[in-house]
Design an enzyme around this catalytic site. Structure first.
Site, PDB file in Angstrom:
ATOM      1  N   GLU A 169      -7.135   0.787  -2.401  1.00 19.01           N
ATOM      2  CA  GLU A 169      -7.636   0.289  -1.104  1.00 19.01           C
ATOM      3  C   GLU A 169      -8.934   0.935  -0.629  1.00 19.01           C
ATOM      4  O   GLU A 169      -9.043   1.354   0.519  1.00 19.01           O
ATOM      5  CB  GLU A 169      -6.550   0.472  -0.036  1.00 19.01           C
ATOM      6  CG  GLU A 169      -5.261  -0.251  -0.373  1.00 19.01           C
ATOM      7  CD  GLU A 169      -4.204  -0.128   0.718  1.00 19.01           C
ATOM      8  OE1 GLU A 169      -4.414   0.605   1.705  1.00 19.01           O
ATOM      9  OE2 GLU A 169      -3.147  -0.785   0.576  1.00 19.01           O
ATOM     10  N   ASN A 211      -6.742  -0.846  -7.283  1.00 15.04           N
ATOM     11  CA  ASN A 211      -5.692  -1.644  -6.641  1.00 15.04           C
ATOM     12  C   ASN A 211      -6.052  -1.910  -5.181  1.00 15.04           C
ATOM     13  O   ASN A 211      -6.473  -0.995  -4.469  1.00 15.04           O
ATOM     14  CB  ASN A 211      -4.383  -0.830  -6.715  1.00 15.04           C
ATOM     15  CG  ASN A 211      -3.155  -1.611  -6.304  1.00 15.04           C
ATOM     16  OD1 ASN A 211      -2.918  -2.711  -6.803  1.00 15.04           O
ATOM     17  ND2 ASN A 211      -2.354  -1.046  -5.405  1.00 15.04           N
ATOM     18  N   HIS A 247       0.367  -8.850  -0.852  1.00 13.24           N
ATOM     19  CA  HIS A 247       1.256  -8.880   0.316  1.00 13.24           C
ATOM     20  C   HIS A 247       0.907 -10.150   1.077  1.00 13.24           C
ATOM     21  O   HIS A 247      -0.110 -10.208   1.763  1.00 13.24           O
ATOM     22  CB  HIS A 247       1.034  -7.634   1.187  1.00 13.24           C
ATOM     23  CG  HIS A 247       1.419  -6.369   0.502  1.00 13.24           C
ATOM     24  ND1 HIS A 247       2.727  -6.087   0.149  1.00 13.24           N
ATOM     25  CD2 HIS A 247       0.689  -5.305   0.078  1.00 13.24           C
ATOM     26  CE1 HIS A 247       2.776  -4.902  -0.456  1.00 13.24           C
ATOM     27  NE2 HIS A 247       1.560  -4.411  -0.507  1.00 13.24           N
ATOM     28  N   GLU A 274       2.108  -5.573  -5.924  1.00  6.85           N
ATOM     29  CA  GLU A 274       2.989  -5.240  -4.785  1.00  6.85           C
ATOM     30  C   GLU A 274       3.482  -6.518  -4.099  1.00  6.85           C
ATOM     31  O   GLU A 274       3.586  -6.591  -2.878  1.00  6.85           O
ATOM     32  CB  GLU A 274       2.234  -4.359  -3.763  1.00  6.85           C
ATOM     33  CG  GLU A 274       1.696  -3.080  -4.361  1.00  6.85           C
ATOM     34  CD  GLU A 274       0.997  -2.169  -3.364  1.00  6.85           C
ATOM     35  OE1 GLU A 274       1.157  -2.366  -2.140  1.00  6.85           O
ATOM     36  OE2 GLU A 274       0.276  -1.263  -3.800  1.00  6.85           O
ATOM     37  N   ASP A 276       4.988  -9.381  -2.190  1.00  5.94           N
ATOM     38  CA  ASP A 276       6.032  -9.769  -1.241  1.00  5.94           C
ATOM     39  C   ASP A 276       5.450 -10.885  -0.383  1.00  5.94           C
ATOM     40  O   ASP A 276       4.242 -10.962  -0.189  1.00  5.94           O
ATOM     41  CB  ASP A 276       6.602  -8.591  -0.423  1.00  5.94           C
ATOM     42  CG  ASP A 276       5.567  -7.727   0.278  1.00  5.94           C
ATOM     43  OD1 ASP A 276       4.401  -8.142   0.392  1.00  5.94           O
ATOM     44  OD2 ASP A 276       5.938  -6.628   0.742  1.00  5.94           O
TER      45      ASP A 276
HETATM   46  C1  XIL Z   1       4.022   1.427   1.768  1.00  8.41           C
HETATM   47  C2  XIL Z   1       5.480   1.757   1.542  1.00  8.41           C
HETATM   48  O1  XIL Z   1       6.135   0.595   1.165  1.00  8.41           O
HETATM   49  C3  XIL Z   1       6.092   2.343   2.791  1.00  8.41           C
HETATM   50  O2  XIL Z   1       7.394   2.826   2.520  1.00  8.41           O
HETATM   51  C4  XIL Z   1       5.237   3.482   3.320  1.00  8.41           C
HETATM   52  O3  XIL Z   1       5.745   3.902   4.560  1.00  8.41           O
HETATM   53  C5  XIL Z   1       3.805   3.048   3.488  1.00  8.41           C
HETATM   54  O4  XIL Z   1       3.311   2.544   2.252  1.00  8.41           O
HETATM   55  N1  XIL Z   1      -0.217  -0.836   0.069  1.00  8.41           N
HETATM   56  C6  XIL Z   1       0.152   0.129  -0.844  1.00  8.41           C
HETATM   57  C7  XIL Z   1       1.503   0.707  -0.777  1.00  8.41           C
HETATM   58  O5  XIL Z   1      -0.620   0.406  -1.770  1.00  8.41           O
HETATM   59  O6  XIL Z   1       1.522   2.046  -1.190  1.00  8.41           O
HETATM   60  C8  XIL Z   1       2.100   0.588   0.592  1.00  8.41           C
HETATM   61  O7  XIL Z   1       3.454   1.046   0.535  1.00  8.41           O
HETATM   62  C9  XIL Z   1       2.016  -0.816   1.091  1.00  8.41           C
HETATM   63  C10 XIL Z   1       0.579  -1.254   1.162  1.00  8.41           C
END
Ligand code: XIL
Length: 458
Positions: A169, A211, A247, A274, A276
């Site tokens: 990020e 990422n 996401h 990631e 969802d």
């Molecule tokens: C999130 C986790 O799911 C949570 O448990 C934590 O509190 C915060 O981080 N992008 C990412 C992940 O790269 O590491 C994040 O994960 C979600 C967003």
């Protein structure tokens, strides 16, 4: 055709012959299916279905969830890759500067090995989830802390991680396509390439990924990242893959696949890292379209969902995952499974390895050191090689000249001091197959080890 001869006996014996040949045919079919599944045979789990085209299907998890049997039953049944949702992040692995904690990460790696899964590493450096001491650093001190962190963490897990999110990020949202402001960015624009070069040195076998999120289509942010990756490839900065967090809400950009493809065309793998998707009427269809997009891009090597059950999710009020809070498969699960089963798909260039340990027996071992030293300090990398038979564990004895001291060790447990230090295997690298090898390292002050180390196997 000849059987159709009308010799009068035909009708009496024909049924028996037919029955016999049917039985033989069924047996043949069954054994063929067991040995070599047809390319488009329906697999019944996400991991097996993805593996049909050489891809992985993973989930984020946490070691404290392994005691939750519903979570772990689904995890082990459905997924062939895992990633630590939090336990490999900077705040978890280096809570004090130079004080490392690999407990959770090691448990994840051990779980993966025991269950034939590969491991994604997440995340070496990120502006978020930094330990307090790092948040308070800047300039050279932060840059040095970053490279030390990468060296130690990637070094600790060396050989165990399929792909590392080296930098997470680092780009800004909004229309500019530029970098996000952060303490890391303020150390100089080259911090990302320094991170990648450091990670390559620490674990040469891992795929190194950039990422990010909000990159789910061709937009200003993904184009900024695209330009960085193109520049890195042109200048030989070691980057192997780009992770698309994905996401997602209730819509999916029409150019989701085209965006993956343009990155792949730069010569990097792409991974959905990631995934969802907010619950809504489109959830199953968005999951399906993302899956199909990955399958359609030859260099899309795998998909990871960010959790197992809705109740495990960081977005739990949006019910964004493939299993409900009771562990039931949702419509989205079925749509992903069907999509994976419908396409045998082009094989990714590099199928993921799994972290499996060889069977333990007993035998000897040897060790060799390669030394990188400078005035007053050194880093030693030690290769341990099993002899003609597999071993359960090893201890390497290293002689140190006066004035040399060990200040840090990775992938081994150090004991003793003064003239001799013993390095014993840790939980995940003691078992070696016949002729197999592993590496550990240590750093220190002084001139470094002298002579050839001795290796004792158990
Ligand atoms: C999130 C986790 O799911 C949570 O448990 C934590 O509190 C915060 O981080 N992008 C990412 C992940 O790269 O590491 C994040 O994960 C979600 C967003």
């Amino acid at each position: 055709m000849n059987r159709r001869s009308t010799d009068g006996r035909g009708p009496a014996i024909r049924p028996r012959v037919l029955l016999l040949s049917l039985a033989a045919g069924t047996a043949l079919l069954a054994s063929t299916m067991l040995v070599v599944p047809a390319a488009n045979a329906a697999a019944s789990t996400l991991g097996a279905a993805a593996a049909q085209s050489g891809r992985y299907f993973g989930a984020a998890t946490s070691s404290f969830m392994f005691s939750n049997s519903q979570h772990t039953t689904i995890l082990n049944r459905e997924f062939n890759s895992i990633v630590a949702e939090n336990e490999m992040k900077w705040d978890a692995t280096e809570p004090q500067q130079n004080g490392f904690n690999f407990t959770g990460g090691d448990r994840l790696v051990a779980h993966a090995r025991a269950n034939g899964m590969s491991v994604r590493g997440h995340a070496l450096v990120w502006h978020a989830q930094q330990p307090g001491w790092a948040q308070n650093l800047s300039g050279t001190a932060l840059r040095n802390a970053m490279t030390n962190h990468i060296t130690r963490v990637a070094g600790h897990f060396r050989g165990q991680i399929h792909s590392w999110d080296v930098v997470n990020e680092a780009f800004a949202d909004g229309g500019g396509g530029g970098r996000r402001d952060s303490n890391l960015q303020r150390t100089g624009n080259d911090w990302i390439e320094v991170a990648f070069r450091t990670a390559r040195a620490a674990d040469p076998g891992a795929k190194l990924c950039y990422n990010d999120y909000n990159t789910d289509g061709i937009n200003a942010k993904s184009t900024g990242i695209y330009n960085m990756v193109r520049d890195f490839k042109a200048r030989g900065v070691p980057i192997d893959c780009v992770g698309f967090q994905s996401h997602l809400g209730t819509t999916l950009a029409g150019d989701y696949q085209a965006n993956l493809q343009r990155f792949a065309d730069l010569g990097v793998d792409v991974q959905i890292t990631e995934l969802d998707v907010a619950q809504g009427s489109n959830q199953a269809s968005i999951y399906e379209r993302v899956t199909r997009a990955c399958l359609a891009v030859a260099r899309c090597t795998g998909i990871t969902v960010w959790g197992v059950r809705d109740s495990d999710s960081w977005r739990r009020n949006e019910n964004p995952l493939l299993f409900d809070a009771n562990g039931n498969k949702k419509a989205a699960y079925q749509s992903v499974l069907n999509a994976l089963n419908s396409v045998s798909g082009p094989n990714p260039t590099t199928p993921p390895p799994t972290t499996t340990a060889p069977p333990p027996t007993g035998g000897g071992c040897t060790a060799s050191v390669s030394l990188n030293s400078w005035n007053g300090g050194f880093v030693a990398t030690v290769k341990v090689t099993a002899g003609n038979s597999a071993i359960r564990g090893w201890t390497v004895r290293v002689a140190l000249p006066g004035g040399t001291a060990v200040t840090g060790t990775w992938n081994a447990q150090a004991s003793g001091s003064g003239g001799t230090v013993n390095f014993a295997n840790v939980s995940y690298n003691g078992q070696l197959g016949a002729g197999g090898n592993t590496e550990f390292g240590f750093q220190g002050t002084g001139t470094g080890p002298s002579g050839t180390p001795t290796c004792t196997a158990s």
